[in-house]
Motif scaffolding. Structure first.
Motif, short mmCIF file in Angstrom:
data_model
loop_
_atom_site.label_atom_id
_atom_site.label_comp_id
_atom_site.label_asym_id
_atom_site.label_seq_id
_atom_site.Cartn_x
_atom_site.Cartn_y
_atom_site.Cartn_z
N LEU A 90 1.10 -1.16 -0.07
CA LEU A 90 0.13 0.02 0.01
C LEU A 90 0.98 1.32 -0.19
N GLU A 91 1.83 1.30 0.74
CA GLU A 91 2.76 2.51 0.80
C GLU A 91 3.45 2.69 -0.73
N LEU A 92 3.80 1.55 -1.50
CA LEU A 92 4.33 1.67 -2.77
C LEU A 92 3.26 2.21 -3.74
N LEU A 93 2.08 1.63 -3.49
CA LEU A 93 0.82 2.07 -4.38
C LEU A 93 0.72 3.77 -4.29
N LEU A 94 0.66 3.98 -2.82
CA LEU A 94 0.25 5.33 -2.92
C LEU A 94 1.50 6.41 -3.14
N LEU A 115 -8.63 0.28 2.16
CA LEU A 115 -7.31 -0.37 2.46
C LEU A 115 -6.29 0.09 3.42
N CYS A 116 -5.77 1.35 2.94
CA CYS A 116 -4.82 1.97 3.67
C CYS A 116 -5.50 2.38 5.24
N MET A 117 -6.72 2.76 5.17
CA MET A 117 -7.55 2.71 6.51
C MET A 117 -7.34 1.49 7.23
N ARG A 118 -7.71 0.47 6.81
CA ARG A 118 -7.61 -0.77 7.27
C ARG A 118 -6.26 -1.19 7.96
N TYR A 119 -5.18 -0.86 6.90
CA TYR A 119 -3.94 -1.40 7.52
C TYR A 119 -3.08 -0.26 8.30
N GLY A 120 -3.84 0.86 8.40
CA GLY A 120 -2.96 2.08 9.03
C GLY A 120 -1.96 2.74 8.18
N VAL A 121 -2.10 2.77 6.83
CA VAL A 121 -0.93 3.12 6.10
C VAL A 121 -1.16 4.63 5.95
N THR A 122 -0.19 5.30 5.79
CA THR A 122 -0.65 6.94 5.70
C THR A 122 -0.10 7.48 4.49
N GLY A 123 0.94 6.73 3.85
CA GLY A 123 1.45 7.30 2.71
C GLY A 123 2.90 8.20 3.08
N LYS A 124 3.36 8.15 4.16
CA LYS A 124 4.53 8.93 4.35
C LYS A 124 5.55 8.51 4.35
N LYS A 125 5.71 7.05 3.88
CA LYS A 125 7.06 6.38 3.87
C LYS A 125 7.89 6.77 2.85
N PHE A 126 7.13 7.02 1.81
CA PHE A 126 7.97 7.21 0.59
C PHE A 126 7.12 8.37 -0.25
N ALA A 127 8.03 9.43 -0.91
CA ALA A 127 7.54 10.46 -1.35
C ALA A 127 6.76 10.20 -2.79
N PRO A 128 5.56 11.02 -2.94
CA PRO A 128 4.77 10.57 -4.16
C PRO A 128 5.56 10.98 -5.38
N THR A 129 5.25 10.08 -6.55
CA THR A 129 5.92 10.29 -7.92
C THR A 129 5.13 11.49 -8.71
N PRO A 130 5.97 12.47 -9.09
CA PRO A 130 5.00 13.37 -9.82
C PRO A 130 4.33 12.83 -11.17
N PRO A 131 3.27 13.34 -11.62
CA PRO A 131 2.50 12.82 -12.54
C PRO A 131 3.40 12.99 -13.92
N ARG A 132 3.23 11.72 -14.51
CA ARG A 132 3.93 11.58 -15.87
C ARG A 132 3.06 12.05 -17.11
N TYR A 133 1.81 11.83 -16.85
CA TYR A 133 0.88 12.20 -17.92
C TYR A 133 -0.22 13.01 -17.75
N THR A 134 -0.64 13.95 -18.47
CA THR A 134 -1.59 14.81 -18.03
C THR A 134 -3.03 14.22 -18.29
N PRO A 135 -3.87 14.72 -17.35
CA PRO A 135 -5.26 14.05 -17.36
C PRO A 135 -5.99 14.15 -18.55
N GLU A 136 -6.87 13.41 -19.11
CA GLU A 136 -7.54 13.38 -20.31
C GLU A 136 -9.08 13.63 -20.08
N SER A 137 -9.62 14.38 -20.72
CA SER A 137 -11.03 14.51 -20.56
C SER A 137 -11.79 15.11 -21.99
#
Ligand code: FES
Length: 353
Positions: A90-94, A115-137
């Motif tokens: 979960l940390e890696l996915l976040l 699932l992050c709530m269920r397993y107490g994962v806050t996403g603070k372990k690793f820095a988020p990856t900057p977006p590689r692709y622009t959103p499409e709408s």
């Protein structure tokens, strides 16, 4: 009598049928093994690794969604080793994208968040990856935010295996991996038919209903179950209603005939319900124009005119057309009216063929 093969899950034995996976046996017996990429009725891909369980004598954790049960197998679904693995996954996915739950419109119905709530994962372990692709709408129906995509592949399976549209697939490799349509074209330029099956399958908010974006939060409004009126299949759908307006439509999972799937019309074609141009009162033609009338006046006029035509020109001078967009019961009443009152068998229906 021959003894049925069984596996032990969390200390209790459970019989199983040949070919069943650990996940399927667990589910059937009310044991909750978390999943992200698993999509019912499709071949397991084992992509997300969140369903890993400890299997006695196995050297590594195993994916419960993909591993067939074998007689005598002993499985632990929430051992410390399993929980540690899930937390890391979960940390890696976040950190794989921008899962900004505070501003995300999917908060509250996001499987990853749950699932992050269920397993107490806050996403603070690793820095988020900057977006590689622009959103499409660039289409009226579906928004794609690649920064929230966890590459679980559920959308690809929903499109290719469930709807058999084959409009999207995995593109590029490694860090550049992306779910692409055609040769990485916008959905509108691909063979996507905008059935929205992919949006319904997405466990994060990477795929969104454009028309519902910022209009409703998951816990707001009410869900009304109904039958789609676009054709005679009878697809079951949920209307998500806020302030007496339909803001979103989703398929009802687990029941036929559609088992959660819908077509583009059923899922996105509901604007007409509350459209301001819709007639709200009968109109009677007068000269070149129309004037508003009461239902009593309009029905009296129709009865009088149809009666006159039947009596003067004969019943077969009248034909009655019905519609696939009303219920079978309404269609039955119309043909009954034609035969019993107007005395004609000239009845037809747009979905007859
Ligand atoms: Fe089993 Fe994703 S649910 S690997």
């Amino acid at each position: 009598m021959e003894k049925k093969a069984s596996i032990t899950i969390d200390g209790r034995p459970y019989p199983f049928d040949e070919g069943e996976t650990i996940l399927s046996v667990a589910k059937r017996n009310g044991i909750d093994i978390p999943t992200l990429c698993h999509l019912a009725k499709t071949t397991p891909t084992g992509a997300c690794r969140i369903c890993m369980v400890e299997v006695e004598k196995a050297r590594t954790l195993m994916a419960a969604c993909a591993l067939p049960a074998t007689d005598g197998m002993v499985v632990l679904t929430e051992s410390p080793k399993v929980v540690k693995s899930r937390r890391m996954t979960l940390e890696l996915l976040l950190s794989s994208g921008q899962h900004d739950c505070v501003t995300c419109t999917g908060a509250g119905e996001c499987r990853l968040q749950e699932l992050c709530m269920r397993y107490g994962v806050t996403g603070k372990k690793f820095a988020p990856t900057p977006p590689r692709y622009t959103p499409e709408s660039e289409n009226p129906f579906i928004m794609r935010n690649f920064a929230k995509c966890i590459l679980c592949g559920r959308c690809v399976q929903a499109c290719n295996d469930v709807q058999v549209n084959n409009a999207i697939s995995f593109g590029y490799r490694g860090k550049k991996s992306k779910i692409v349509a055609a040769e990485d074209l916008p959905l509108k330029d691909s063979q996507c038919v905008f059935c929205g099956e992919c949006v319904q399958a997405c466990p994060t908010n990477a795929l969104m209903y454009k028309n519902a974006n910022l209009k409703i939060r998951p816990w707001e409004g009410e869900k009304v179950r109904t039958t789609c009126s676009y054709c005679g299949v009878g697809c079951q759908m949920w209307l998500h209603v806020l302030d007496n307006r339909i803001v979103k439509v989703t398929g009802v999972t687990g029941v036929g005939p559609n088992h959660g799937s819908l077509c583009v019309k059923g899922r996105f074609g509901y604007d007409f319900v509350g459209h301001p141009d819709r007639l709200t009162t009968p109109l009677i033609r007068e000269g070149e124009g129309f004037r508003e009338a009461s239902w009593d006046e309009a029905l009296d006029l129709v009865a009088k005119r149809l009666g006159n035509i039947r009596d003067t020109a004969g019943p077969d001078s009248i034909g009655v057309l019905t519609s696939a967009r009303v219920t079978n019961e309404a269609n039955y009443v119309v043909q009954k009216f034609a035969r019993a009152v107007l005395k004609t068998n000239n009845v037809d229906h747009c979905a007859r063929l």
